[in-house]
Design a protein around this motif. Structure first.
Motif, PDB file in Angstrom:
ATOM      1  N   ASP A  81      46.258  47.032  43.670  1.00 15.34           N
ATOM      2  CA  ASP A  81      45.342  48.300  44.651  1.00 15.34           C
ATOM      3  C   ASP A  81      44.149  46.551  44.355  1.00 15.34           C
ATOM      4  N   GLU A  82      44.253  45.978  42.957  1.00 18.39           N
ATOM      5  CA  GLU A  82      43.019  44.541  43.371  1.00 18.39           C
ATOM      6  C   GLU A  82      43.241  43.261  43.215  1.00 18.39           C
ATOM      7  N   THR A  83      45.012  43.399  44.333  1.00 17.90           N
ATOM      8  CA  THR A  83      45.613  41.836  44.700  1.00 17.90           C
ATOM      9  C   THR A  83      45.320  42.040  45.873  1.00 17.90           C
ATOM     10  N   TRP A  84      46.191  43.924  46.703  1.00 15.82           N
ATOM     11  CA  TRP A  84      46.473  44.051  47.943  1.00 15.82           C
ATOM     12  C   TRP A  84      44.914  44.198  48.401  1.00 15.82           C
ATOM     13  N   LYS A  85      43.725  44.692  48.890  1.00 14.76           N
ATOM     14  CA  LYS A  85      42.565  45.138  49.062  1.00 14.76           C
ATOM     15  C   LYS A  85      42.589  46.180  49.698  1.00 14.76           C
ATOM     16  N   ASP A  86      43.479  46.451  50.727  1.00 13.25           N
ATOM     17  CA  ASP A  86      43.626  46.805  52.054  1.00 13.25           C
ATOM     18  C   ASP A  86      43.790  48.485  51.635  1.00 13.25           C
ATOM     19  N   ASN A  87      43.410  49.663  52.515  1.00 13.09           N
ATOM     20  CA  ASN A  87      43.911  50.650  51.757  1.00 13.09           C
ATOM     21  C   ASN A  87      43.771  51.041  50.380  1.00 13.09           C
ATOM     22  N   PRO A  88      42.433  50.623  49.520  1.00 14.70           N
ATOM     23  CA  PRO A  88      42.255  50.960  48.542  1.00 14.70           C
ATOM     24  C   PRO A  88      42.514  52.204  48.100  1.00 14.70           C
ATOM     25  N   ILE A  89      43.125  52.449  47.021  1.00 13.30           N
ATOM     26  CA  ILE A  89      43.753  54.219  46.973  1.00 13.30           C
ATOM     27  C   ILE A  89      42.816  54.581  45.386  1.00 13.30           C
ATOM     28  N   PHE A  90      41.714  53.484  44.196  1.00  9.52           N
ATOM     29  CA  PHE A  90      41.102  54.161  43.316  1.00  9.52           C
ATOM     30  C   PHE A  90      39.322  54.333  44.198  1.00  9.52           C
ATOM     31  N   PRO A  91      38.819  55.240  43.257  1.00  9.73           N
ATOM     32  CA  PRO A  91      37.288  55.612  44.128  1.00  9.73           C
ATOM     33  C   PRO A  91      36.400  54.394  43.751  1.00  9.73           C
ATOM     34  N   THR A  92      35.509  54.553  44.987  1.00 10.60           N
ATOM     35  CA  THR A  92      34.466  53.025  45.040  1.00 10.60           C
ATOM     36  C   THR A  92      33.179  53.934  43.748  1.00 10.60           C
ATOM     37  N   ASP A  93      33.487  55.164  43.014  1.00 13.45           N
ATOM     38  CA  ASP A  93      32.215  55.001  42.058  1.00 13.45           C
ATOM     39  C   ASP A  93      33.166  55.101  40.803  1.00 13.45           C
ATOM     40  N   PRO A  94      31.985  53.930  40.047  1.00 15.46           N
ATOM     41  CA  PRO A  94      32.466  53.801  39.099  1.00 15.46           C
ATOM     42  C   PRO A  94      32.876  54.956  38.019  1.00 15.46           C
ATOM     43  N   TYR A  95      31.845  55.447  37.949  1.00 14.26           N
ATOM     44  CA  TYR A  95      31.406  57.561  37.123  1.00 14.26           C
ATOM     45  C   TYR A  95      34.112  58.158  37.570  1.00 14.26           C
ATOM     46  N   GLU A  96      33.193  58.036  38.979  1.00 14.34           N
ATOM     47  CA  GLU A  96      35.458  58.708  39.642  1.00 14.34           C
ATOM     48  C   GLU A  96      36.576  57.873  39.127  1.00 14.34           C
TER      49      GLU A  96
END
Length: 235
Positions: A81-96
């Motif tokens: 997810d950190e290497t290929w930025k397209d279609n991110p799967i982790f929540p953008t909110d730091p807490y979530e």
């Protein structure tokens, strides 16, 4: 994307939920990769590729990117997810995002390992395993309230982490002759399961349940034989 993908290899086995979750992320992001099947029938004869790539745990899955190995499925998913930025799967909110990283390994320990042990335990130990699995399923049921997916309106990190439930749990139930994942007790999980199985990168990659049943039957037999040998050696 294609040129990068040609240098991606996934070392795994067809029956492993840990391997499937990595494959789902690769497919979601459109990353071309080579799948290298590891034969784990003889645990004392693991391939040199696996042993060189994961000398600490000697387990699948292993992701090779430009020849560099990454191990442990949840760490691999984060790396992808950190290497290929397209279609991110982790929540953008730091807490979530922090909560998602907490729940995935916590549920893994309770659910994957617990359900597997249910195949070869009995008596009080089996009751404890059933209780642990039930508690994990109830946690997931609560997490789905008001949501289409664990990630909200679209598939996210936790959906991929827990996606193995859709087929694997039913196969384990059948082999163990138990009923612990029913739609009456966990209606939201069953609705989610049906939706997840229809997601495009999942739909064509799930193995038939009967194939997993045959695999778990053999696994159960091997574990029972191993347990019997241990008892014989102590008497």
């Amino acid at each position: 994307m294609a040129s990068e993908g040609q240098e991606v290899k996934l070392v795994g086995a067809w029956y492993s939920p840990y391997v499937h979750r990595v494959a789902w992320v690769l497919k979601l992001k459109g990353i071309q990769y080579e799948f290298v099947e590891e034969n784990l029938r003889d645990l004392n004869n693991k391939s040199s590729l696996l042993l060189n790539c994961n000398p600490v745990y000697k387990k699948i899955p292993v992701l090779l990117h430009h020849g560099k190995p990454i191990v442990e499925s949840l760490f691999i998913i984060q790396y992808i997810d950190e290497t290929w930025k397209d279609n991110p799967i982790f929540p953008t909110d730091p807490y979530e995002r922090a909560m998602a990283r907490f729940w995935a390994p916590f549920i893994d320990e309770m659910l994957i390992e617990g359900s597997r042990r249910m195949l070869y335990t009995e008596g009080e130990q089996l009751k404890e395993e059933i209780k642990q699995v039930s508690n994990a399923l109830q946690l997931l049921e609560e997490m789905l309230k008001g949501k289409k997916f664990f990630g909200g309106e679209k598939v996210g990190f936790l959906d991929i982490a827990f996606g193995w439930i859709t087929i694997w749990l039913g196969a384990i139930e059948e082999v163990a002759a138990l009923d612990f994942f029913n739609p009456y007790q966990y209606p939201l999980l069953h609705i989610w399961s049906n939706k997840f199985k229809e997601v495009h990168f999942v739909k064509d990659s799930l193995y038939p349940k009967d194939k997993l049943v045959r695999f778990f039957n053999k696994y159960q037999e091997s574990q029972l034989k191993l347990a019997a040998k241990k008892i014989e050696s102590t008497t």
